[in-house]
Design an enzyme around this catalytic site. Sequence first.
Site, PDB file in Angstrom:
ATOM      1  N   THR A   1      29.410 131.466  -9.727  1.00 53.13           N
ATOM      2  CA  THR A   1      29.459 130.005  -9.805  1.00 53.13           C
ATOM      3  C   THR A   1      28.713 129.321  -8.673  1.00 53.13           C
ATOM      4  O   THR A   1      27.997 128.334  -8.889  1.00 53.13           O
ATOM      5  CB  THR A   1      30.928 129.533  -9.825  1.00 53.13           C
ATOM      6  OG1 THR A   1      31.586 130.133 -10.955  1.00 53.13           O
ATOM      7  CG2 THR A   1      31.024 128.023  -9.932  1.00 53.13           C
ATOM      8  N   ASP A   2      28.842 129.850  -7.448  1.00 56.97           N
ATOM      9  CA  ASP A   2      28.259 129.129  -6.314  1.00 56.97           C
ATOM     10  C   ASP A   2      26.748 129.002  -6.409  1.00 56.97           C
ATOM     11  O   ASP A   2      26.179 127.941  -6.134  1.00 56.97           O
ATOM     12  CB  ASP A   2      28.678 129.766  -4.984  1.00 56.97           C
ATOM     13  CG  ASP A   2      28.293 131.234  -4.871  1.00 56.97           C
ATOM     14  OD1 ASP A   2      27.929 131.860  -5.889  1.00 56.97           O
ATOM     15  OD2 ASP A   2      28.370 131.773  -3.744  1.00 56.97           O
ATOM     16  N   GLY A   3      26.070 130.078  -6.811  1.00 62.94           N
ATOM     17  CA  GLY A   3      24.616 130.015  -6.926  1.00 62.94           C
ATOM     18  C   GLY A   3      24.164 128.984  -7.920  1.00 62.94           C
ATOM     19  O   GLY A   3      23.229 128.206  -7.656  1.00 62.94           O
TER      20      GLY A   3
ATOM     21  N   ASP B   1      24.484 125.296  -6.645  1.00 64.85           N
ATOM     22  CA  ASP B   1      23.403 124.913  -5.738  1.00 64.85           C
ATOM     23  C   ASP B   1      22.073 124.767  -6.480  1.00 64.85           C
ATOM     24  O   ASP B   1      21.280 123.862  -6.191  1.00 64.85           O
ATOM     25  CB  ASP B   1      23.259 125.949  -4.620  1.00 64.85           C
ATOM     26  CG  ASP B   1      24.088 125.604  -3.386  1.00 64.85           C
ATOM     27  OD1 ASP B   1      24.305 124.408  -3.131  1.00 64.85           O
ATOM     28  OD2 ASP B   1      24.504 126.533  -2.678  1.00 64.85           O
TER      29      ASP B   1
ATOM     30  N   ASP C   1      33.156 127.396  -3.474  1.00 68.59           N
ATOM     31  CA  ASP C   1      32.438 126.827  -4.619  1.00 68.59           C
ATOM     32  C   ASP C   1      32.736 125.340  -4.803  1.00 68.59           C
ATOM     33  O   ASP C   1      32.112 124.688  -5.651  1.00 68.59           O
ATOM     34  CB  ASP C   1      32.832 127.543  -5.919  1.00 68.59           C
ATOM     35  CG  ASP C   1      32.422 129.004  -5.942  1.00 68.59           C
ATOM     36  OD1 ASP C   1      31.697 129.430  -5.035  1.00 68.59           O
ATOM     37  OD2 ASP C   1      32.856 129.724  -6.862  1.00 68.59           O
TER      38      ASP C   1
END
Length: 644
Positions: A164-166, A169, A229
């Site tokens: 999710t984090d990638g 961003d 996240d």
Amino acid sequence: MKVMFLVILSAVMLFATLAVPAQLQPKAYGAGELKPFPQQVSYPGIIKPNHVSQSTMNTAVSTYYDYWKATYLKNNLSSLPGGYYVKGEITGDADGFVPLGTSEGHGYGMVISVLMAGYDANAKTIYDGLFKTARAFKSPNNANLMGWVVADSTGAQGHFDSATDGDLDIAYSLILADRQWGSSGTINYLAEAKKMITNGIKVSNVTTNNRLNLGDWDTKDALNTRPSDWMLSHLRAFYEVTGDSTWLNVINNLYNVYSQFTAAYSASTGLISDFVVANPPKPAPQNYLDEFPETNEYNYNASRVPLRIVMDYALYGDTRGKDIANKMAVWIKGKTGSNPNNVKDGYQLNGADRGTYATAVFVAPFISAATTSSTHQAWVNAGWDWMKNKKESYYSDSFNMLNLLFISGNWWKPTFGAADTQAPSAPTNLTATAASSSQINLSWTASTDNIGVIGYQVFRGGVQVGTPTGTSYSDTGLTALTAYSYTVKAIDAASNLSANSNTATATTSSAPPVSTNLALGKTTVASSIEGAGFEASKATDGSSTTRWASVEGSNNEWIYVDLGAAASINRVKLNWEAAYGKGYKIQVSTDKTTWTDAFVTTTGNGGIDDNTFNAKNGRYVRVLCTARGTTYGYSLFDFEVYGS
């Protein structure tokens, strides 16, 4: 240094050029940057290092970028000519491929490159190359998302599911790219952003309970989530781009989860664990997802949280972000003696050390968090000096770079559409009620806004005294037998303030007489207990470290004390644990059967409630809890009774 003035694209850009002092003008390169580095924004309510000039900060950022780019930014994929990636290590199984980087690092690189455009003449080429790689390495579950591993193999393209984090961003960087270069070129940045936001992240990562899950392999009803996240300012930009209120709902829910978590597990530190699970939220177990043992603590994932939280206040004015960031800043300064070198790479939630040394991915976000108040100026100054030369590894250096951009004011807000100039409606039905000789409780009816109210400002005699996010506030530390007048204003995400509410006035009661705690050591009975060690007697044993706790999740729990003989009761002091009574009654009785109300409130806010009232006679004194202040039960460190 002599600065050239360039006419770029339009009269709009010419106006922007003329509006900025000549000595601060950046160069703009041939890609037609609309927001070329350095933008040197001053965020409302946010401080910067004040021991160096803005131009010196800009130089430090560009120098660090040169190092970061030379060390980690690569375009040597034989399987994808022209594709850029950020070289970095991974945790987890690469399924037999040789891992070169991750979608997490890819997101960092795409945000950094678009913010550094105008300094780096090649920024747009780099950004487009990073986007090419992101799309080639798509997830097999959702082609609008990026697989979490980059490897130099066509077999790795479309092989790995997402993280999710990638993707958060990456989608956010596309919004920045549209604001930086426009979307009329080879890549329609804005269209790609909307596709990722709505067809990618919303479809795969926003859960039915308005949390963010861990990736597109996770379920839509998952309660497991990673606080690093929680990129709240990203989600606000998603809302601005799409107009979809889902993103505001997620923001509000994540703030609520944070509040519930810290009240239960880290009230003194404001820290949160690497992973959060369950409802009510709690730390994930150790070794969650086989990452590392400390997944139930503030470790290498959660270390990024302070930057993600403080940016929601800096860019959008949400005071909930300010309060969380400031609490962490106050704690870390005390923990380290205000010396960034004393920060450790890991803490238990109560603040005990887990790590052993200072690394930028822990230090830099704590410095960013401290930009919320001028009381942290020395810490911010020292942190800047520590950060600007710190060079370690992909993960730490990349996140350090993001913090340097933020602290220097070079992370700008990608505003869309016409500016929000509509103020919220004024709060109505403000009431003020004296709760004791030193406390007045306020309540009011919520305001409305075209975008959304994020909080309120409470004024006592025209001076601001509080910034609650809800529709009640307790003003404490007041003088006995004194009249106080209050008004309240609402504020939205664009910092528009409403008109004043009606004025409400209340007079504090007389100071409580000095007397003996009649309940000390007396027989005490409760409706329920959470378990061994939380018996009713713990509330009257004279210790503020032991406590009574009821079972969780129910109202109408009670605790009463037998004074041993009838007395005239006019004061009850309650020292609540985090599980407090928002609504409760103080009652007296002569026979434990018929109870008479002596004091009633529906606006308790925890902490110490020192309640005075007209004297009532009785041998038994009861606290009947009618409304929980948290999702848990009720818990008292001290239950004190005074009278004669």
